[in-house]
Design an enzyme around this catalytic site. Structure first.
Site, mmCIF file in Angstrom:
data_model
loop_
_atom_site.group_PDB
_atom_site.id
_atom_site.type_symbol
_atom_site.label_atom_id
_atom_site.label_comp_id
_atom_site.label_asym_id
_atom_site.label_seq_id
_atom_site.Cartn_x
_atom_site.Cartn_y
_atom_site.Cartn_z
ATOM 1 N N GLY A 33 3.907 2.276 2.089
ATOM 2 C CA GLY A 33 4.712 2.801 3.203
ATOM 3 C C GLY A 33 6.145 3.098 2.771
ATOM 4 N N PRO A 58 0.788 -1.230 0.000
ATOM 5 C CG PRO A 58 0.021 -0.927 2.201
ATOM 6 C CD PRO A 58 0.770 -1.884 1.312
ATOM 7 C CB CYS A 65 7.477 -8.396 6.858
ATOM 8 S SG CYS A 65 5.990 -8.821 5.959
HETATM 9 C C1 LIG Z 1 4.940 -6.873 1.142
HETATM 10 S S1 LIG Z 1 3.736 -6.189 0.103
HETATM 11 C C2 LIG Z 1 4.495 -4.686 -0.387
HETATM 12 C C3 LIG Z 1 4.434 -3.617 0.671
HETATM 13 C C4 LIG Z 1 4.866 -2.264 0.170
HETATM 14 N N1 LIG Z 1 6.193 -2.294 -0.383
HETATM 15 C C5 LIG Z 1 4.824 -1.229 1.271
HETATM 16 O O1 LIG Z 1 5.877 -0.891 1.839
HETATM 17 O O2 LIG Z 1 3.730 -0.750 1.581
HETATM 18 C C6 LIG Z 1 3.896 -7.156 -1.312
HETATM 19 C C7 LIG Z 1 3.052 -6.674 -2.481
HETATM 20 O O3 LIG Z 1 3.400 -7.472 -3.606
HETATM 21 C C8 LIG Z 1 2.266 -7.488 -4.456
HETATM 22 N N2 LIG Z 1 2.481 -8.583 -5.425
HETATM 23 C C9 LIG Z 1 2.201 -9.896 -5.295
HETATM 24 N N3 LIG Z 1 2.545 -10.555 -6.412
HETATM 25 C C10 LIG Z 1 3.060 -9.642 -7.264
HETATM 26 C C11 LIG Z 1 3.579 -9.702 -8.592
HETATM 27 N N4 LIG Z 1 3.639 -10.849 -9.263
HETATM 28 N N5 LIG Z 1 3.985 -8.563 -9.157
HETATM 29 C C12 LIG Z 1 3.928 -7.385 -8.492
HETATM 30 N N6 LIG Z 1 3.436 -7.265 -7.253
HETATM 31 C C13 LIG Z 1 3.014 -8.379 -6.649
HETATM 32 C C14 LIG Z 1 1.106 -7.649 -3.509
HETATM 33 O O4 LIG Z 1 -0.088 -7.201 -4.101
HETATM 34 C C15 LIG Z 1 1.547 -6.800 -2.321
HETATM 35 O O5 LIG Z 1 0.958 -5.529 -2.382
#
Ligand SMILES: C[S@@+](CC[C@H](N)C(=O)[O-])C[C@H]1O[C@@H](n2cnc3c(N)ncnc32)[C@H](O)[C@@H]1O
Length: 401
Positions: free
Chosen positions: A203, A201, A327
């Site tokens: 951060g 989202p 995480c």
């Molecule tokens: C750990 S979260 C990222 C948090 C974000 N960096 C932050 O600091 O708010 C991982 C994200 O990867 C996305 N995601 C999952 N598979 C993905 C893909 N194949 N390509 C790009 N994004 C992907 C998910 O929707 C999720 O929002």
């Protein structure tokens, strides 16, 4: 005697309150219908107990207690907000952990060469921290514009929600303060072309924008709904003139395909991958990766993480830097993914990578966070009851070719 037996029988029946309720109006207790036999949070705990007790050995009971306790937040200061937020936060007893870092007594080159000698003796060829830059630790450059306020050790006071200023921009963003470390480690410099491959989202995106150094920022997340959340976050924190097409692009592509779209392009790439989100998995049954129906998805995580990291490596320019972060405490999702990526980049793409030593950063922040000792690749904040941040794993790679 017969009368006594009858009375006892009657008493037993009266004790069973259900006998007093006509059968047609009896209702099954709700939990018996809705509660799952194995809630995902319990499955997560079982899984972590079996894997992390082996991986973390004697550290696991303390980390487990912290993971099951209330987590601590940090307030990332929004430099674009006009209100006097700092004075307000300081009056509440918070401090910016980045102004209160430990710059003395960095690990010495002597210590490093001892580690190097031990590794040579063991004949182990896995990339090690001491292989990195010979005897010298690289200088540490941190953006002076990133500020994150935390309450003192052991204090889990909650922050009040941030308030909008006269332009509607919020004063701070609440996040796990350890999530800032990957952004600091990325070391964005003036004019850099930056890709945040899994950005929602947002951060870490916000933290990167606080540096006010980025030339062009590419934000991507495969989830359309989460990309919408990312847009909302940006609108609540960043002035509109900084969100124009010539400064920023937001996409919802599958990040694993990025290498096919844009190769050898970015100075810095953040690959903050989806993972088992250990803390969430222990606390919330909703949207839990340990729920039975998501078992397949969970098992495929390391492969997805590897593909995302490979795409990030390809997207970086030669001499560009890539920061992989999660995480989770899981070695399979952390060090193993990075090891495989280093191997595959060399074998399949002819890309040589150097692991960048992040010890100057972890050393500086050791008053605020607990770091896992003796990780052979990357650094990891481990939760601790007195400083309940993390888990956050990060490993930085530099493209040599
Ligand atoms: C750990 S979260 C990222 C948090 C974000 N960096 C932050 O600091 O708010 C991982 C994200 O990867 C996305 N995601 C999952 N598979 C993905 C893909 N194949 N390509 C790009 N994004 C992907 C998910 O929707 C999720 O929002």
């Amino acid at each position: 005697m017969a009368l006594l037996l009858d009375t006892r029988l009657l008493l037993r029946k009266v004790k069973d309150l259900r006998c007093l309720t006509p059968r047609r109006t009896r209702v099954k207790e709700k939990w018996a219908v809705t509660r799952t036999k194995h809630p995902p949070t319990s499955l997560a705990l079982q899984h972590f107990d079996s894997t992390y007790s082996v991986q973390l050995c004697q550290l696991w009971p303390s980390v487990r207690a912290a993971l099951l306790s209330e987590k601590k937040y940090g307030a990332l200061l929004n430099n674009f907000c006009h209100d006097a937020v700092v004075a307000n936060l300081e009056a509440q007893g918070c401090r910016d952990f980045l102004s209160d870092t430990d710059t003395e007594a960095q690990p010495s080159s002597e210590q490093e060469s001892e580690v190097a000698a031990d590794e040579e003796a063991s004949g182990d060829s896995t990339p090690k921290k001491s292989d990195i830059d010979g005897q010298q630790l690289p200088p540490l450059h941190l953006s002076p514009h990133i500020k994150c306020f935390v309450f003192p050790r052991g204090d889990i006071t909650r922050f009040k929600p941030a308030r909008p200023d006269m332009c509607g921009l919020l004063g701070y963003y609440l996040m796990d303060a350890a999530s800032l470390l990957p952004c600091l480690a990325l070391d964005v410099q003036e004019g850099h072309n930056v890709l945040d491959l899994c950005a929602a989202p947002g951060g870490k995106t916000l933290a990167l924008l606080q540096t006010q150094a980025i030339g062009f920022l590419c934000l991507n997340d495969s989830s359309v709904s989460r990309t919408l959340r990312l847009r909302k976050v940006l609108n609540s924190y960043v002035p509109k003139p900084l969100l124009t097409d010539d400064k920023l692009r937001i996409t919802s592509f599958d990040g694993t395909k990025w290498g096919e779209i844009e190769r050898n392009t970015f100075d810095r790439v953040l690959v903050d991958v989806p993972c088992t989100t250990d803390r969430h998995s222990l606390m919330e049954d909703d949207n839990n990766i340990f729920s039975k129906i998501r078992t397949g998805e969970r098992r495929k995580l390391p492969q997805l993480q590897l593909e995302l990291l490979m795409a990030g490596i390809e997207a970086a320019c030669p001499s560009g830097e890539i920061l992989y972060s999660t995480c989770t405490l899981s070695q399979t999702q952390n060090q193993s993914v990075v090891e495989q990526a280093i191997y595959l980049a060399r074998e399949n793409h002819g890309i040589q990578l150097q692991v960048v030593d992040l010890r100057p950063l972890t050393h500086m922040c050791r008053k605020t966070f607990h770091f896992a000792p003796d990780l052979h690749l990357g650094e990891m904040v481990i939760p601790h009851l007195a400083s309940n941040f993390g888990p956050i794993y990060m490993c930085k790679l530099r493209r040599l070719t």
